[in-house]
Design an enzyme around this catalytic site. Structure first.
Site, PDB file in Angstrom:
ATOM      1  N   ASN A   1       0.838  -1.210   0.000  1.00  0.00           N
ATOM      2  CA  ASN A   1       0.000   0.000   0.000  1.00  0.00           C
ATOM      3  C   ASN A   1       0.863   1.247   0.000  1.00  0.00           C
ATOM      4  O   ASN A   1       1.770   1.380   0.816  1.00  0.00           O
ATOM      5  CB  ASN A   1      -0.869   0.040   1.264  1.00  0.00           C
ATOM      6  CG  ASN A   1      -1.835  -1.123   1.339  1.00  0.00           C
ATOM      7  OD1 ASN A   1      -2.455  -1.485   0.357  1.00  0.00           O
ATOM      8  ND2 ASN A   1      -1.950  -1.734   2.495  1.00  0.00           N
TER       9      ASN A   1
ATOM     10  N   GLU B   1      -2.774   0.240  -4.120  1.00  0.00           N
ATOM     11  CA  GLU B   1      -2.426  -1.066  -3.537  1.00  0.00           C
ATOM     12  C   GLU B   1      -2.003  -2.001  -4.659  1.00  0.00           C
ATOM     13  O   GLU B   1      -2.769  -2.231  -5.583  1.00  0.00           O
ATOM     14  CB  GLU B   1      -3.652  -1.731  -2.919  1.00  0.00           C
ATOM     15  CG  GLU B   1      -4.144  -1.138  -1.650  1.00  0.00           C
ATOM     16  CD  GLU B   1      -5.090  -2.118  -0.950  1.00  0.00           C
ATOM     17  OE1 GLU B   1      -5.048  -3.335  -1.216  1.00  0.00           O
ATOM     18  OE2 GLU B   1      -5.875  -1.635  -0.146  1.00  0.00           O
TER      19      GLU B   1
HETATM   20  N1  FMN Z   1     -11.612  -3.526  -2.749  1.00  0.00           N
HETATM   21  C1  FMN Z   1     -12.928  -3.226  -2.921  1.00  0.00           C
HETATM   22  O1  FMN Z   1     -13.593  -2.855  -1.967  1.00  0.00           O
HETATM   23  N2  FMN Z   1     -13.519  -3.306  -4.150  1.00  0.00           N
HETATM   24  C2  FMN Z   1     -12.847  -3.724  -5.253  1.00  0.00           C
HETATM   25  O2  FMN Z   1     -13.427  -3.751  -6.337  1.00  0.00           O
HETATM   26  C3  FMN Z   1     -11.461  -4.106  -5.098  1.00  0.00           C
HETATM   27  N3  FMN Z   1     -10.759  -4.579  -6.150  1.00  0.00           N
HETATM   28  C4  FMN Z   1      -9.459  -4.979  -5.965  1.00  0.00           C
HETATM   29  C5  FMN Z   1      -8.736  -5.533  -7.033  1.00  0.00           C
HETATM   30  C6  FMN Z   1      -7.415  -5.941  -6.867  1.00  0.00           C
HETATM   31  C7  FMN Z   1      -6.673  -6.548  -8.027  1.00  0.00           C
HETATM   32  C8  FMN Z   1      -6.778  -5.769  -5.608  1.00  0.00           C
HETATM   33  C9  FMN Z   1      -5.343  -6.186  -5.406  1.00  0.00           C
HETATM   34  C10 FMN Z   1      -7.487  -5.226  -4.548  1.00  0.00           C
HETATM   35  C11 FMN Z   1      -8.823  -4.824  -4.706  1.00  0.00           C
HETATM   36  N4  FMN Z   1      -9.565  -4.292  -3.648  1.00  0.00           N
HETATM   37  C12 FMN Z   1     -10.882  -3.968  -3.808  1.00  0.00           C
HETATM   38  C13 FMN Z   1      -8.892  -3.974  -2.365  1.00  0.00           C
HETATM   39  C14 FMN Z   1      -9.032  -5.034  -1.308  1.00  0.00           C
HETATM   40  O3  FMN Z   1     -10.213  -4.799  -0.596  1.00  0.00           O
HETATM   41  C15 FMN Z   1      -7.803  -4.889  -0.387  1.00  0.00           C
HETATM   42  O4  FMN Z   1      -6.643  -5.207  -1.095  1.00  0.00           O
HETATM   43  C16 FMN Z   1      -7.903  -5.773   0.823  1.00  0.00           C
HETATM   44  O5  FMN Z   1      -8.966  -5.365   1.634  1.00  0.00           O
HETATM   45  C17 FMN Z   1      -6.605  -5.743   1.659  1.00  0.00           C
HETATM   46  O6  FMN Z   1      -6.384  -4.475   2.192  1.00  0.00           O
HETATM   47  P1  FMN Z   1      -5.095  -4.199   3.102  1.00  0.00           P
HETATM   48  O7  FMN Z   1      -3.885  -4.249   2.218  1.00  0.00           O
HETATM   49  O8  FMN Z   1      -5.320  -2.829   3.680  1.00  0.00           O
HETATM   50  O9  FMN Z   1      -5.049  -5.271   4.143  1.00  0.00           O
END
Ligand code: FMN
Length: 137
Positions: free
Chosen positions: A27, A82
């Site tokens: 992040n 991220e």
């Molecule tokens: N989070 C969402 O709420 N909606 C999404 O559409 C979404 N798409 C994602 C697509 C990818 C390829 C990635 C890597 C993450 C996505 N996320 C999305 C974020 C995830 O919710 C997030 O990576 C996860 O909650 C971990 O968060 P952290 O690194 O703070 O622990």
């Protein structure tokens, strides 16, 4: 630009949810005032410019699926960039200075999913899309 758009920053701790979900992410906060691509999901490359002290150096650009937004599924507030580096859950990136090069947009918005399973299905599709796209890059 004639080259991919690049965002740089220092990797901070997220909500530590990614590892549980199976997709650990690096992040970096989206600085107010900095130009960051619109919310959505992208394919691109993560390059470690300066490793964190004591961490290994990763000299090559690493293929990544990149999410820009506030993670609405989890009622997130802060906008972040991220990066999930494909097939690598061994990376030590906290505190590293990294560059993210955005190659292509996979979808134009983040979705608030009703269940985590629904999010995981979409993330797998995103990762597959990034893998295909970057393999022919
Ligand atoms: N989070 C969402 O709420 N909606 C999404 O559409 C979404 N798409 C994602 C697509 C990818 C390829 C990635 C890597 C993450 C996505 N996320 C999305 C974020 C995830 O919710 C997030 O990576 C996860 O909650 C971990 O968060 P952290 O690194 O703070 O622990």
């Amino acid at each position: 630009l004639g080259r991919p758009f690049r965002v740089t920053g220092v990797v901070i701790e997220g909500d530590k949810r990614g590892r549980e979900l199976g997709y650990p992410t690096a992040n970096i906060p989206a600085d107010p005032g900095a130009a960051v691509p619109q919310d959505g999901v992208y394919a691109g490359w993560l390059t470690v410019l300066t490793p964190a002290s004591g961490a290994p150096a990763y000299p090559d650009p690493l293929p990544a699926a990149i999410s820009v937004g506030s993670n609405p599924t989890f009622d997130g507030v802060d906008r972040r960039v991220e990066s999930y580096v494909l097939d690598r859950d061994d990376l030590e990136l906290y505190g590293a200075k990294v560059a993210i090069d955005f190659v292509a947009r996979l979808r134009g918005t983040q979705i608030r999913f009703d269940t985590i399973d629904d999010l995981l299905v979409q993330m797998k599709a995103d990762v597959d899309g990034a893998r295909t796209l970057l393999a022919r890059d």
